[in-house]
Design a protein around this motif. Sequence first.
Motif, mmCIF file in Angstrom:
data_model
loop_
_atom_site.group_PDB
_atom_site.id
_atom_site.type_symbol
_atom_site.label_atom_id
_atom_site.label_comp_id
_atom_site.label_asym_id
_atom_site.label_seq_id
_atom_site.Cartn_x
_atom_site.Cartn_y
_atom_site.Cartn_z
ATOM 1 N N PHE A 243 0.825 -1.206 0.000
ATOM 2 C CA PHE A 243 0.000 0.000 0.000
ATOM 3 C C PHE A 243 0.855 1.249 0.000
ATOM 4 O O PHE A 243 2.036 1.215 0.352
ATOM 5 N N VAL A 244 0.232 2.325 -0.402
ATOM 6 C CA VAL A 244 0.778 3.669 -0.223
ATOM 7 C C VAL A 244 -0.377 4.532 0.256
ATOM 8 O O VAL A 244 -1.481 4.459 -0.291
ATOM 9 N N THR A 245 -0.147 5.278 1.328
ATOM 10 C CA THR A 245 -1.169 6.192 1.841
ATOM 11 C C THR A 245 -0.678 7.615 1.643
ATOM 12 O O THR A 245 0.511 7.902 1.748
ATOM 13 N N GLY A 246 -1.615 8.494 1.333
ATOM 14 C CA GLY A 246 -1.266 9.879 1.120
ATOM 15 C C GLY A 246 -2.470 10.780 1.270
ATOM 16 O O GLY A 246 -3.595 10.303 1.442
ATOM 17 N N TYR A 247 -2.201 12.071 1.197
ATOM 18 C CA TYR A 247 -3.280 13.058 1.245
ATOM 19 C C TYR A 247 -2.801 14.348 0.587
ATOM 20 O O TYR A 247 -1.602 14.569 0.421
ATOM 21 N N VAL A 248 -3.746 15.168 0.185
ATOM 22 C CA VAL A 248 -3.452 16.478 -0.383
ATOM 23 C C VAL A 248 -3.673 17.498 0.732
ATOM 24 O O VAL A 248 -4.805 17.676 1.198
ATOM 25 N N PRO A 249 -2.597 18.145 1.216
ATOM 26 C CA PRO A 249 -2.756 19.121 2.299
ATOM 27 C C PRO A 249 -3.654 20.285 1.859
ATOM 28 O O PRO A 249 -3.492 20.800 0.747
ATOM 29 N N GLY B 68 -1.651 21.534 -4.730
ATOM 30 C CA GLY B 68 -0.879 20.965 -5.826
ATOM 31 C C GLY B 68 0.108 19.901 -5.390
ATOM 32 O O GLY B 68 0.920 19.427 -6.181
ATOM 33 N N THR B 69 0.034 19.509 -4.108
ATOM 34 C CA THR B 69 1.006 18.574 -3.538
ATOM 35 C C THR B 69 0.308 17.346 -2.976
ATOM 36 O O THR B 69 -0.704 17.459 -2.286
ATOM 37 N N LEU B 70 0.859 16.181 -3.262
ATOM 38 C CA LEU B 70 0.428 14.930 -2.630
ATOM 39 C C LEU B 70 1.471 14.584 -1.581
ATOM 40 O O LEU B 70 2.651 14.407 -1.917
ATOM 41 N N LEU B 71 1.069 14.528 -0.318
ATOM 42 C CA LEU B 71 1.977 14.093 0.735
ATOM 43 C C LEU B 71 1.821 12.588 0.885
ATOM 44 O O LEU B 71 0.728 12.104 1.154
ATOM 45 N N LEU C 274 3.224 1.209 -7.288
ATOM 46 C CA LEU C 274 2.184 1.830 -6.473
ATOM 47 C C LEU C 274 2.302 3.347 -6.509
ATOM 48 O O LEU C 274 1.308 4.054 -6.707
ATOM 49 N N LEU C 275 3.510 3.849 -6.305
ATOM 50 C CA LEU C 275 3.732 5.289 -6.261
ATOM 51 C C LEU C 275 3.419 5.928 -7.612
ATOM 52 O O LEU C 275 2.745 6.960 -7.677
ATOM 53 N N ASP C 276 3.881 5.314 -8.697
ATOM 54 C CA ASP C 276 3.581 5.841 -10.034
ATOM 55 C C ASP C 276 2.086 5.817 -10.311
ATOM 56 O O ASP C 276 1.514 6.798 -10.798
ATOM 57 N N GLY C 277 1.447 4.688 -10.012
ATOM 58 C CA GLY C 277 0.009 4.570 -10.261
ATOM 59 C C GLY C 277 -0.800 5.556 -9.451
ATOM 60 O O GLY C 277 -1.749 6.167 -9.968
ATOM 61 N N LEU C 278 -0.445 5.723 -8.181
ATOM 62 C CA LEU C 278 -1.182 6.654 -7.330
ATOM 63 C C LEU C 278 -1.025 8.083 -7.830
ATOM 64 O O LEU C 278 -2.012 8.815 -7.938
ATOM 65 N N THR C 279 0.193 8.501 -8.139
ATOM 66 C CA THR C 279 0.367 9.896 -8.546
ATOM 67 C C THR C 279 -0.296 10.169 -9.899
ATOM 68 O O THR C 279 -0.827 11.255 -10.102
ATOM 69 N N GLU C 280 -0.308 9.191 -10.789
ATOM 70 C CA GLU C 280 -1.019 9.370 -12.058
ATOM 71 C C GLU C 280 -2.516 9.550 -11.806
ATOM 72 O O GLU C 280 -3.160 10.413 -12.402
ATOM 73 N N ARG C 281 -3.073 8.732 -10.905
ATOM 74 C CA ARG C 281 -4.505 8.839 -10.589
ATOM 75 C C ARG C 281 -4.817 10.169 -9.918
ATOM 76 O O ARG C 281 -5.772 10.860 -10.288
ATOM 77 N N VAL C 282 -4.010 10.563 -8.938
ATOM 78 C CA VAL C 282 -4.256 11.817 -8.234
ATOM 79 C C VAL C 282 -4.109 13.003 -9.187
ATOM 80 O O VAL C 282 -4.908 13.943 -9.154
ATOM 81 N N ALA C 283 -3.118 12.948 -10.080
ATOM 82 C CA ALA C 283 -2.942 14.040 -11.046
ATOM 83 C C ALA C 283 -4.164 14.170 -11.945
ATOM 84 O O ALA C 283 -4.568 15.280 -12.298
ATOM 85 N N GLU D 97 -7.268 13.311 -11.133
ATOM 86 C CA GLU D 97 -8.454 13.673 -10.355
ATOM 87 C C GLU D 97 -8.330 15.008 -9.636
ATOM 88 O O GLU D 97 -9.333 15.626 -9.307
ATOM 89 N N TYR D 98 -7.110 15.422 -9.323
ATOM 90 C CA TYR D 98 -6.869 16.694 -8.634
ATOM 91 C C TYR D 98 -6.102 17.576 -9.605
ATOM 92 O O TYR D 98 -4.888 17.449 -9.734
ATOM 93 N N ASP D 99 -6.793 18.440 -10.265
ATOM 94 C CA ASP D 99 -6.171 19.300 -11.268
ATOM 95 C C ASP D 99 -5.028 20.095 -10.642
ATOM 96 O O ASP D 99 -5.175 20.699 -9.576
ATOM 97 N N GLY D 100 -3.875 20.059 -11.289
ATOM 98 C CA GLY D 100 -2.770 20.898 -10.848
ATOM 99 C C GLY D 100 -1.778 20.238 -9.922
ATOM 100 O O GLY D 100 -1.038 20.933 -9.236
ATOM 101 N N LEU D 101 -1.716 18.899 -9.859
ATOM 102 C CA LEU D 101 -0.707 18.242 -9.033
ATOM 103 C C LEU D 101 0.674 18.533 -9.608
ATOM 104 O O LEU D 101 0.962 18.211 -10.756
ATOM 105 N N THR D 102 1.518 19.188 -8.827
ATOM 106 C CA THR D 102 2.839 19.578 -9.306
ATOM 107 C C THR D 102 3.979 18.975 -8.502
ATOM 108 O O THR D 102 5.134 19.032 -8.939
ATOM 109 N N ALA D 103 3.686 18.397 -7.327
ATOM 110 C CA ALA D 103 4.764 17.887 -6.481
ATOM 111 C C ALA D 103 4.250 16.797 -5.559
ATOM 112 O O ALA D 103 3.049 16.710 -5.277
#
Length: 169
Positions: A63-69, A74-77, A96-105, A107-113
Amino acid sequence: MTATRADLHIDRPTVADGAALWRIAKDSNALDLNSSYSYLLWCRDFAGTSAVVRDERGEPVGFVTGYVPPDRPGTLLVWQVAVDAAQRGRGLAARLLDGLTERVAAEYDGLTAIETTITPGNTASERLFTSYAERHGATVERTVLFEAGDFPDGPHDPEVLYRIGPLSL
């Protein structure tokens, strides 16, 4: 039996996965173990910014857990990344990390970091996140986020903040 890559798939966690995530974190012997309650809440409230990898039976094996502060949309922690011992060495954490950040990018417009914290000497995490930065053409900035003395519950290594960006996803 160890599942092959074709037998594994990445998915969003559900509350039913909370116990497995807690067990994988506990068995990692590397992560700060949170309460089992927190993993249940994480799977309920942060499923959109977290991911699990499932074996052929549908059981979580990583698993990988994260959240957008709220103050940094624009950041996924990335909070925690763990893979079951029987599945390690197969590149699942990177997938997992690649898949999650692609999905978050998407769904959350403007993920930059992305950001994460790593304790000094955790070479597996250091390699995971520096290779992620290389794959995505991003730089890594490192600063101490929390000093050892900031932790009230006894000895703890400092937590170094890794900020990776700008991302090209």
